[in-house]
Design an enzyme around this catalytic site. Structure first.
Site, short mmCIF file in Angstrom:
data_model
loop_
_atom_site.label_atom_id
_atom_site.label_comp_id
_atom_site.label_asym_id
_atom_site.label_seq_id
_atom_site.Cartn_x
_atom_site.Cartn_y
_atom_site.Cartn_z
N THR A 82 0.70 -1.33 0.03
CA THR A 82 0.11 0.08 -0.04
C THR A 82 0.70 1.31 0.06
O THR A 82 2.25 1.23 0.21
CB THR A 82 -0.82 0.03 1.54
OG1 THR A 82 -1.69 -1.22 1.34
CG2 THR A 82 -1.55 1.23 1.59
N ARG A 104 -14.11 -7.59 0.64
CA ARG A 104 -13.27 -7.25 1.84
C ARG A 104 -12.89 -5.86 1.87
O ARG A 104 -12.35 -5.35 0.89
CB ARG A 104 -11.94 -7.99 1.83
CG ARG A 104 -11.15 -8.08 3.10
CD ARG A 104 -9.75 -7.28 2.70
NE ARG A 104 -8.69 -7.31 3.37
CZ ARG A 104 -7.76 -6.25 3.52
NH1 ARG A 104 -7.48 -5.63 2.53
NH2 ARG A 104 -6.80 -6.40 4.09
N GLY A 118 0.37 -3.28 5.72
CA GLY A 118 0.48 -4.54 5.82
C GLY A 118 -0.78 -5.13 5.98
O GLY A 118 -1.63 -4.67 5.47
#
Ligand code: ASP
Length: 312
Positions: free
Chosen positions: A178, A206, A230
């Site tokens: 990310t 999700r 993460g």
């Protein structure tokens, strides 16, 4: 007057050696783009947005162009932005085909009464505000997805819990990268932003920490700003970014970052990274993953690294 500072990251995880140079150039460029705004007296929020735009447009990172794909082979982006002055924030989840999801997050913050909008309405808003559309899939990401899907199927894992066993074993170590950015401007205003394609092979629907204020990011002029990367589920359960900000009441950003990663390790598990910036312009980075790709820049100069404080 404060000393303007920007800190950005391009993701925690296991960065393969052939991609590290591109990733470091990418975070350095993003820090420069954001800092250019701060140098001209611009606000922390615009600096953060500018830095994230540069990371979203760089296909090496898992955000915007080059986003990773879910189990169904589709991209579902999450992004958010927070203004540390008024504690205003905007998040978008599960969007597809919007070139820069961070712009949509800012629009949600500034033009709606809501904090988080997902799916169809997010797309309607993107159309209404004429945000640029794009096919965010790259051939590089597609071949990684195919490879990881084969591994996933061989492991017979069917849900996210089992994914994480694969992650822990390092088999899917490249899954997370990310992007995030933090800024402090010359007026002492802080801001945070983050954007992601999420985790490769996540279940459709999700939503990760990147869309969840407090988990994926937080900014408060009285404390500082932080953003996580993460395994999003771990960051949500630890309310990781808000926890780091709270610790900056008495600790340096480095000590706060190291402490939240250490307590995540002992309470929920490994697979996280965080960057933090306080109201004095001090910064820190910590991670339990192998790497954390990040960069910082202020008037005294900057750095770009593949590691912060590793808390294994
Ligand atoms: N935190 C992101 C998520 O769980 C992934 C990442 O940081 O790369 O969606």
């Amino acid at each position: 007057m404060k000393r303007p500072t920007i800190v950005v990251h391009g993701g925690a995880g296991n960065w393969p050696s052939d991609k590290r140079g591109r990733a470091l150039r990418g975070v350095r460029q993003a820090a420069e783009n954001g800092f250019a705004i701060l140098k001209q007296g611009g606000g922390a929020l615009s600096a953060v947005e500018k830095a994230i735009l540069s990371l979203e447009d760089n296909p090496i990172f898992n955000a915007g162009t080059g986003s990773t794909m879910n189990l169904a082979g589709r991209i579902e982006n999450d992004a958010s932005i927070m203004d540390g002055t008024g504690l205003e924030s905007g998040s978008v989840a599960l969007v597809n085909g919007i070139k820069n999801p961070i712009k949509l997050a800012r629009l949600i913050m500034e033009k709606t009464d809501h904090v988080l909008i997902a799916g169809k309405t997010a797309r309607i808003l993107a159309n209404a505000f004429a945000l640029e559309k794009a096919d965010l899939r790259t051939s590089e990401r597609l071949s990684t997805w195919r490879r990881e899907k084969r591994i996933f199927q061989n492991g017979r894992s069917r849900d996210f819990k089992r994914n994480s066993a694969l992650l822990a074993s390092g088999t899917l170590g490249q899954m997370v990268d990310t992007v995030g950015a933090l800024a402090l401007d010359s007026h002492g205003r802080t801001a945070a932003g983050a954007s992601t394609g999420g985790m490769t092979l996540k279940l459709p629907g999700r939503i990760g920490d990147t869309a969840v204020i407090g988990a994926g990011l937080y900014a408060d002029d009285r404390l500082g700003a932080a953003t996580a990367t993460g395994i999003g589920e771990l960051a949500i359960r630890m309310v990781l970014s808000k926890s780091a900000c709270d610790l900056m009441r008495s600790k340096t950003p480095q000590a706060a970052s190291t402490q939240v990663i250490r307590s995540a390790n002992s309470r929920v598990g490994r697979g996280l990274g965080i960057i933090a910036l306080d109201r004095k312009g001090r910064y820190g980075a910590a991670h339990s993953t192998k790497h954390l790709c990040w960069a910082t820049l202020d008037s005294k100069g900057g750095l770009a690294r593949m590691n912060g404080q590793r808390v294994p």
